[in-house]
Design a protein around this motif. Structure first.
Motif, PDB file in Angstrom:
ATOM      1  N   PHE A  67      29.921   0.234  -3.553  1.00  0.00           N
ATOM      2  CA  PHE A  67      29.575   0.735  -2.224  1.00  0.00           C
ATOM      3  C   PHE A  67      29.819  -0.380  -1.234  1.00  0.00           C
ATOM      4  O   PHE A  67      29.820  -1.554  -1.575  1.00  0.00           O
ATOM      5  N   SER A  68      30.074   0.009   0.023  1.00  0.00           N
ATOM      6  CA  SER A  68      30.517  -0.994   0.988  1.00  0.00           C
ATOM      7  C   SER A  68      29.638  -1.102   2.219  1.00  0.00           C
ATOM      8  O   SER A  68      30.007  -1.784   3.155  1.00  0.00           O
ATOM      9  N   ALA A  69      28.483  -0.471   2.238  1.00  0.00           N
ATOM     10  CA  ALA A  69      27.697  -0.437   3.469  1.00  0.00           C
ATOM     11  C   ALA A  69      26.331  -1.094   3.333  1.00  0.00           C
ATOM     12  O   ALA A  69      25.350  -0.602   3.853  1.00  0.00           O
ATOM     13  N   GLY A  70      26.244  -2.216   2.640  1.00  0.00           N
ATOM     14  CA  GLY A  70      24.964  -2.881   2.472  1.00  0.00           C
ATOM     15  C   GLY A  70      24.596  -3.751   3.658  1.00  0.00           C
ATOM     16  O   GLY A  70      25.450  -4.395   4.265  1.00  0.00           O
ATOM     17  N   LYS A  71      23.328  -3.757   3.992  1.00  0.00           N
ATOM     18  CA  LYS A  71      22.784  -4.671   5.003  1.00  0.00           C
ATOM     19  C   LYS A  71      21.268  -4.528   4.969  1.00  0.00           C
ATOM     20  O   LYS A  71      20.732  -3.496   5.359  1.00  0.00           O
ATOM     21  N   ILE A  72      20.580  -5.549   4.518  1.00  0.00           N
ATOM     22  CA  ILE A  72      19.124  -5.510   4.453  1.00  0.00           C
ATOM     23  C   ILE A  72      18.581  -5.963   5.803  1.00  0.00           C
ATOM     24  O   ILE A  72      18.815  -7.100   6.221  1.00  0.00           O
ATOM     25  N   PRO A  73      17.878  -5.086   6.505  1.00  0.00           N
ATOM     26  CA  PRO A  73      17.342  -5.462   7.808  1.00  0.00           C
ATOM     27  C   PRO A  73      16.375  -6.642   7.703  1.00  0.00           C
ATOM     28  O   PRO A  73      15.612  -6.759   6.746  1.00  0.00           O
ATOM     29  N   LEU A  74      16.408  -7.500   8.708  1.00  0.00           N
ATOM     30  CA  LEU A  74      15.536  -8.672   8.748  1.00  0.00           C
ATOM     31  C   LEU A  74      14.099  -8.288   9.097  1.00  0.00           C
ATOM     32  O   LEU A  74      13.153  -8.806   8.518  1.00  0.00           O
ATOM     33  N   GLN A  75      13.943  -7.376  10.041  1.00  0.00           N
ATOM     34  CA  GLN A  75      12.617  -7.012  10.537  1.00  0.00           C
ATOM     35  C   GLN A  75      11.992  -5.893   9.714  1.00  0.00           C
ATOM     36  O   GLN A  75      12.681  -4.995   9.256  1.00  0.00           O
ATOM     37  N   SER A  76      10.681  -5.957   9.579  1.00  0.00           N
ATOM     38  CA  SER A  76       9.909  -4.905   8.933  1.00  0.00           C
ATOM     39  C   SER A  76       8.583  -4.759   9.669  1.00  0.00           C
ATOM     40  O   SER A  76       8.019  -5.733  10.142  1.00  0.00           O
ATOM     41  N   ILE A  77       8.105  -3.531   9.753  1.00  0.00           N
ATOM     42  CA  ILE A  77       6.808  -3.258  10.353  1.00  0.00           C
ATOM     43  C   ILE A  77       5.998  -2.480   9.333  1.00  0.00           C
ATOM     44  O   ILE A  77       6.486  -1.539   8.732  1.00  0.00           O
ATOM     45  N   GLY A  78       4.785  -2.889   9.119  1.00  0.00           N
ATOM     46  CA  GLY A  78       3.925  -2.161   8.190  1.00  0.00           C
ATOM     47  C   GLY A  78       3.582  -2.974   6.965  1.00  0.00           C
ATOM     48  O   GLY A  78       3.982  -4.125   6.809  1.00  0.00           O
ATOM     49  N   GLU A  79       2.824  -2.345   6.101  1.00  0.00           N
ATOM     50  CA  GLU A  79       2.294  -2.975   4.901  1.00  0.00           C
ATOM     51  C   GLU A  79       3.415  -3.379   3.930  1.00  0.00           C
ATOM     52  O   GLU A  79       4.334  -2.609   3.672  1.00  0.00           O
ATOM     53  N   GLU A  80       3.320  -4.611   3.425  1.00  0.00           N
ATOM     54  CA  GLU A  80       4.277  -5.087   2.427  1.00  0.00           C
ATOM     55  C   GLU A  80       3.682  -4.899   1.036  1.00  0.00           C
ATOM     56  O   GLU A  80       2.472  -4.966   0.889  1.00  0.00           O
ATOM     57  N   PRO A  81       4.446  -4.671   0.017  1.00  0.00           N
ATOM     58  CA  PRO A  81       5.895  -4.506   0.039  1.00  0.00           C
ATOM     59  C   PRO A  81       6.335  -3.069   0.303  1.00  0.00           C
ATOM     60  O   PRO A  81       7.519  -2.801   0.454  1.00  0.00           O
ATOM     61  N   LYS A  82       5.382  -2.137   0.388  1.00  0.00           N
ATOM     62  CA  LYS A  82       5.706  -0.719   0.516  1.00  0.00           C
ATOM     63  C   LYS A  82       6.613  -0.427   1.710  1.00  0.00           C
ATOM     64  O   LYS A  82       7.525   0.394   1.610  1.00  0.00           O
ATOM     65  N   PHE A  83       6.378  -1.082   2.837  1.00  0.00           N
ATOM     66  CA  PHE A  83       7.163  -0.797   4.034  1.00  0.00           C
ATOM     67  C   PHE A  83       8.069  -1.953   4.442  1.00  0.00           C
ATOM     68  O   PHE A  83       8.428  -2.084   5.607  1.00  0.00           O
ATOM     69  N   THR A  84       8.455  -2.788   3.493  1.00  0.00           N
ATOM     70  CA  THR A  84       9.432  -3.840   3.766  1.00  0.00           C
ATOM     71  C   THR A  84      10.811  -3.214   3.807  1.00  0.00           C
ATOM     72  O   THR A  84      11.191  -2.464   2.901  1.00  0.00           O
ATOM     73  N   SER A  85      11.584  -3.499   4.853  1.00  0.00           N
ATOM     74  CA  SER A  85      12.958  -2.997   4.927  1.00  0.00           C
ATOM     75  C   SER A  85      13.707  -3.429   3.676  1.00  0.00           C
ATOM     76  O   SER A  85      13.572  -4.564   3.218  1.00  0.00           O
ATOM     77  N   ASN A  86      14.506  -2.495   3.123  1.00  0.00           N
ATOM     78  CA  ASN A  86      15.221  -2.827   1.891  1.00  0.00           C
ATOM     79  C   ASN A  86      16.416  -1.929   1.664  1.00  0.00           C
ATOM     80  O   ASN A  86      16.519  -0.846   2.219  1.00  0.00           O
ATOM     81  N   ASP A  87      17.332  -2.414   0.824  1.00  0.00           N
ATOM     82  CA  ASP A  87      18.388  -1.623   0.212  1.00  0.00           C
ATOM     83  C   ASP A  87      18.004  -1.491  -1.254  1.00  0.00           C
ATOM     84  O   ASP A  87      17.410  -2.407  -1.828  1.00  0.00           O
ATOM     85  N   LYS A  88      18.338  -0.346  -1.851  1.00  0.00           N
ATOM     86  CA  LYS A  88      17.881  -0.093  -3.216  1.00  0.00           C
ATOM     87  C   LYS A  88      18.909   0.734  -3.974  1.00  0.00           C
ATOM     88  O   LYS A  88      19.609   1.553  -3.390  1.00  0.00           O
TER      89      LYS A  88
END
Length: 125
Positions: A11-32
């Protein structure tokens, strides 16, 4: 059970956002990745990460038991090197047995959570 899927994926569209709002790790921005192994054998997964301005990284190694699903957050891949945040990247995945792979992203960089998901591209061997 019949093993389904492919041995090579990309796949060619990866980018993990730097910013996250909310409880970690449940609401941490991520690619999976969600990887399904329907074979009777252990799946040995190797991931290679490609960036725009540097050499590829990898392999990152993961194993999946027979007849199981495993979800892998790119944020958790740290060996041989942590995935760079806020950088465009692509991923090539190869396995020893056929698997099915789905890619998803969760971006919690603002008050409205967004999630996107798509199939990775099965590479014809």
């Amino acid at each position: 059970m019949k093993a389904i899927g492919k041995l090579d994926w990309a796949f060619s569209a990866g980018k993990i956002p730097l910013q996250s709002i909310g409880e970690e790790p449940k609401f941490t921005s991520n690619d999976k990745l969600a990887i399904l192994n329907t074979s009777e054998e252990k799946a040995i997964i190797e991931l290679f990460i490609f960036y725009e301005n540097r050499k590829p990284m990898g392999p990152y190694s993961v194993t999946i038991k027979p007849l199981r699903l495993k979800k892998i957050r790119f944020n958790d891949l740290i060996d041989p090197e942590a995935i760079m945040l806020e950088q465009n990247y692509s991923c090539y995945i190869k396995t020893n047995v056929k698997v099915v792979i789905q890619f998803s992203r969760m971006n919690t960089g603002n008050n409205k959570v967004s999630e996107m998901s798509s199939m990775a591209f099965p590479v014809e061997s």
